[in-house]
Design a protein around this motif. Structure first.
Motif, PDB file in Angstrom:
ATOM      1  N   GLN A  52       0.822  -1.197   0.000  1.00  0.00           N
ATOM      2  CA  GLN A  52       0.000   0.000   0.000  1.00  0.00           C
ATOM      3  C   GLN A  52       0.862   1.255   0.000  1.00  0.00           C
ATOM      4  OE1 GLN A  52      -3.676   0.274  -0.054  1.00  0.00           O
ATOM      5  NE2 GLN A  52      -2.775   2.183  -0.809  1.00  0.00           N
ATOM      6  N   LYS A  53       2.002   1.196   0.677  1.00  0.00           N
ATOM      7  CA  LYS A  53       2.911   2.346   0.695  1.00  0.00           C
ATOM      8  C   LYS A  53       3.428   2.648  -0.708  1.00  0.00           C
ATOM      9  CE  LYS A  53       6.929   4.153   3.205  1.00  0.00           C
ATOM     10  NZ  LYS A  53       7.957   3.855   4.244  1.00  0.00           N
ATOM     11  N   ILE A  54       3.766   1.594  -1.457  1.00  0.00           N
ATOM     12  CA  ILE A  54       4.241   1.766  -2.828  1.00  0.00           C
ATOM     13  C   ILE A  54       3.130   2.344  -3.703  1.00  0.00           C
ATOM     14  CG2 ILE A  54       4.894   0.485  -4.906  1.00  0.00           C
ATOM     15  CD1 ILE A  54       6.583  -1.320  -3.119  1.00  0.00           C
ATOM     16  N   ALA A  55       1.916   1.785  -3.552  1.00  0.00           N
ATOM     17  CA  ALA A  55       0.785   2.276  -4.334  1.00  0.00           C
ATOM     18  C   ALA A  55       0.485   3.738  -4.019  1.00  0.00           C
ATOM     19  CB  ALA A  55      -0.443   1.408  -4.077  1.00  0.00           C
ATOM     20  N   ASP A  56       0.584   4.103  -2.753  1.00  0.00           N
ATOM     21  CA  ASP A  56       0.340   5.492  -2.360  1.00  0.00           C
ATOM     22  C   ASP A  56       1.390   6.415  -2.963  1.00  0.00           C
ATOM     23  OD1 ASP A  56      -1.889   4.789  -0.911  1.00  0.00           O
ATOM     24  OD2 ASP A  56      -0.873   4.796   1.034  1.00  0.00           O
ATOM     25  N   HIS A  57       2.641   5.950  -3.003  1.00  0.00           N
ATOM     26  CA  HIS A  57       3.698   6.760  -3.589  1.00  0.00           C
ATOM     27  C   HIS A  57       3.434   6.997  -5.063  1.00  0.00           C
ATOM     28  CE1 HIS A  57       7.702   8.331  -4.536  1.00  0.00           C
ATOM     29  NE2 HIS A  57       7.703   7.495  -5.567  1.00  0.00           N
ATOM     30  N   PHE A  58       3.078   5.938  -5.793  1.00  0.00           N
ATOM     31  CA  PHE A  58       2.806   6.099  -7.217  1.00  0.00           C
ATOM     32  C   PHE A  58       1.596   6.999  -7.435  1.00  0.00           C
ATOM     33  CE2 PHE A  58       0.883   4.464 -11.254  1.00  0.00           C
ATOM     34  CZ  PHE A  58       1.821   5.061 -12.090  1.00  0.00           C
ATOM     35  N   SER A  59       0.601   6.877  -6.560  1.00  0.00           N
ATOM     36  CA  SER A  59      -0.570   7.742  -6.668  1.00  0.00           C
ATOM     37  C   SER A  59      -0.207   9.211  -6.479  1.00  0.00           C
ATOM     38  CB  SER A  59      -1.620   7.338  -5.629  1.00  0.00           C
ATOM     39  OG  SER A  59      -2.050   6.014  -5.811  1.00  0.00           O
ATOM     40  N   SER A  60       0.854   9.464  -5.703  1.00  0.00           N
ATOM     41  CA  SER A  60       1.257  10.847  -5.439  1.00  0.00           C
ATOM     42  C   SER A  60       1.955  11.490  -6.625  1.00  0.00           C
ATOM     43  CB  SER A  60       2.183  10.898  -4.212  1.00  0.00           C
ATOM     44  OG  SER A  60       3.479  10.381  -4.521  1.00  0.00           O
ATOM     45  N   VAL A  61       2.339  10.675  -7.613  1.00  0.00           N
ATOM     46  CA  VAL A  61       2.968  11.208  -8.835  1.00  0.00           C
ATOM     47  C   VAL A  61       1.851  11.762  -9.710  1.00  0.00           C
ATOM     48  CG1 VAL A  61       4.349  10.688 -10.866  1.00  0.00           C
ATOM     49  CG2 VAL A  61       4.854   9.553  -8.685  1.00  0.00           C
ATOM     50  N   LYS A  62       1.728  13.060  -9.740  1.00  0.00           N
ATOM     51  CA  LYS A  62       0.614  13.684 -10.446  1.00  0.00           C
ATOM     52  C   LYS A  62       0.860  13.833 -11.939  1.00  0.00           C
ATOM     53  CE  LYS A  62      -1.562  13.922  -6.633  1.00  0.00           C
ATOM     54  NZ  LYS A  62      -2.577  12.868  -6.351  1.00  0.00           N
ATOM     55  N   SER A  63       2.119  13.857 -12.341  1.00  0.00           N
ATOM     56  CA  SER A  63       2.415  13.918 -13.774  1.00  0.00           C
ATOM     57  C   SER A  63       3.742  13.236 -14.046  1.00  0.00           C
ATOM     58  CB  SER A  63       2.435  15.362 -14.274  1.00  0.00           C
ATOM     59  OG  SER A  63       3.488  16.094 -13.671  1.00  0.00           O
ATOM     60  N   MET A  64       3.850  12.673 -15.239  1.00  0.00           N
ATOM     61  CA  MET A  64       5.042  11.905 -15.592  1.00  0.00           C
ATOM     62  C   MET A  64       5.138  11.809 -17.113  1.00  0.00           C
ATOM     63  SD  MET A  64       5.772   7.821 -14.859  1.00  0.00           S
ATOM     64  CE  MET A  64       5.827   8.001 -13.084  1.00  0.00           C
ATOM     65  N   SER A  65       6.353  11.770 -17.609  1.00  0.00           N
ATOM     66  CA  SER A  65       6.570  11.502 -19.026  1.00  0.00           C
ATOM     67  C   SER A  65       7.759  10.573 -19.154  1.00  0.00           C
ATOM     68  CB  SER A  65       6.824  12.800 -19.805  1.00  0.00           C
ATOM     69  OG  SER A  65       8.041  13.411 -19.378  1.00  0.00           O
ATOM     70  N   GLY A  66       7.899   9.936 -20.291  1.00  0.00           N
ATOM     71  CA  GLY A  66       9.011   9.024 -20.503  1.00  0.00           C
ATOM     72  C   GLY A  66       8.846   8.239 -21.786  1.00  0.00           C
ATOM     73  N   GLU A  67       9.593   7.171 -21.886  1.00  0.00           N
ATOM     74  CA  GLU A  67       9.527   6.293 -23.044  1.00  0.00           C
ATOM     75  C   GLU A  67       8.992   4.928 -22.618  1.00  0.00           C
ATOM     76  OE1 GLU A  67      13.094   6.643 -25.729  1.00  0.00           O
ATOM     77  OE2 GLU A  67      13.825   7.831 -24.037  1.00  0.00           O
ATOM     78  N   PHE A  68       8.459   4.185 -23.595  1.00  0.00           N
ATOM     79  CA  PHE A  68       7.922   2.871 -23.269  1.00  0.00           C
ATOM     80  C   PHE A  68       8.279   1.855 -24.355  1.00  0.00           C
ATOM     81  CE2 PHE A  68       4.606   4.603 -25.974  1.00  0.00           C
ATOM     82  CZ  PHE A  68       4.162   3.512 -26.705  1.00  0.00           C
ATOM     83  N   VAL A  69       8.336   0.610 -23.917  1.00  0.00           N
ATOM     84  CA  VAL A  69       8.443  -0.532 -24.818  1.00  0.00           C
ATOM     85  C   VAL A  69       7.250  -1.427 -24.541  1.00  0.00           C
ATOM     86  CG1 VAL A  69       9.794  -2.541 -25.546  1.00  0.00           C
ATOM     87  CG2 VAL A  69      10.967  -0.460 -24.800  1.00  0.00           C
ATOM     88  N   GLN A  70       6.574  -1.825 -25.587  1.00  0.00           N
ATOM     89  CA  GLN A  70       5.397  -2.680 -25.433  1.00  0.00           C
ATOM     90  C   GLN A  70       5.658  -4.042 -26.060  1.00  0.00           C
ATOM     91  OE1 GLN A  70       1.569  -0.972 -26.497  1.00  0.00           O
ATOM     92  NE2 GLN A  70       0.952  -2.922 -27.406  1.00  0.00           N
TER      93      GLN A  70
END
Length: 227
Positions: A52-70
């Motif tokens: 839950q601590k990890i999930a809360d941390h990610f939830s606190s990231v209000k904006s993000m950009s980057g690259e992805f591989v699918q």
């Protein structure tokens, strides 16, 4: 994340692989038999505090950009750039001549293929992306299907049958930095589509039209094709 974007092929994702980013409505159905997974027995089962601590941390990231591989169900690879803004907004710009775009404006998700001149629209609330993009990733209740904690990875699998049927989303986090490393969407047929992210930046600002969906163009395009 240390993923090598040079490994990408020229593969252009099919509609199914695009849906795998969060729209596809489980092999893999035996997820609860995968070694190392802690299957939560009931809705009342306690979710590990670290998860839950990890999930809360990610939830606190209000904006993000980057690259992805699918990675598609058959090992197909493609990639590009992504942009995320809570709540509910995300955009994937795929590399390649097909000029694929997947955009969520917080209400709807559109899949654009300019090469084929198609525009498919879906409610965000009916996709696994909703769990990823919520204001808070809530691990309470029976939506948590499994949690796996290792020294170098924490894996959380979520599902909400009342929202998007038999699809599942599995998120993998760095247990030390709490950074999201990747997620996998498992559709109702048990096919997996995995998205790995890297070169991410948090707290970024975006142009006002980054997550805009042209509903008029979507309606006109699909109206003309139905005639």
């Amino acid at each position: 994340m240390k993923n090598d974007p040079s490994a990408l092929s020229k593969f252009a994702p099919s509609r199914r692989q695009l849906l795998g980013l969060g729209l596809a409505f489980a092999g893999a159905a035996a997820f609860n038999a995968v070694p190392g997974f802690q299957v939560l027995a009931s809705a009342q089962a306690a979710v590990p505090a670290a998860a839950q601590k990890i999930a809360d941390h990610f939830s606190s990231v209000k904006s993000m950009s980057g690259e992805f591989v699918q990675f598609g169900p058959k090992g197909e690879q493609t990639g590009g750039k992504f942009f995320l803004e809570r709540p509910g907004k995300i955009r994937f710009n795929y590399d390649g001549s097909s000029n694929f775009r997947v955009i969520s404006d917080g209400e709807s998700v559109v899949i654009l293929n300019k090469k084929l001149n198609t525009s498919d629209l879906y409610p965000l609330s009916k996709t696994p992306l909703k769990l990823l993009l919520d204001t808070r990733i809530d691990l309470s209740g029976d939506r948590v299907k499994s949690v796996k904690q290792e020294d170098d990875l924490t894996t959380i699998q979520l599902a909400d049958k009342s929202v998007f049927g038999n699809s599942k989303i599995t998120m993998m986090f760095d247990p030390k930095t709490f950074d999201l490393r990747q997620w996998t969407i498992t559709d109702a047929q048990g096919k997996d589509t995995t998205v790995m992210i890297f070169n991410t930046k948090e707290g970024v600002s975006f142009a006002p039209d980054t997550f805009a969906i042209d509903y008029t163009a979507n309606r006109e395009l699909n109206t003309n094709k139905s005639r």
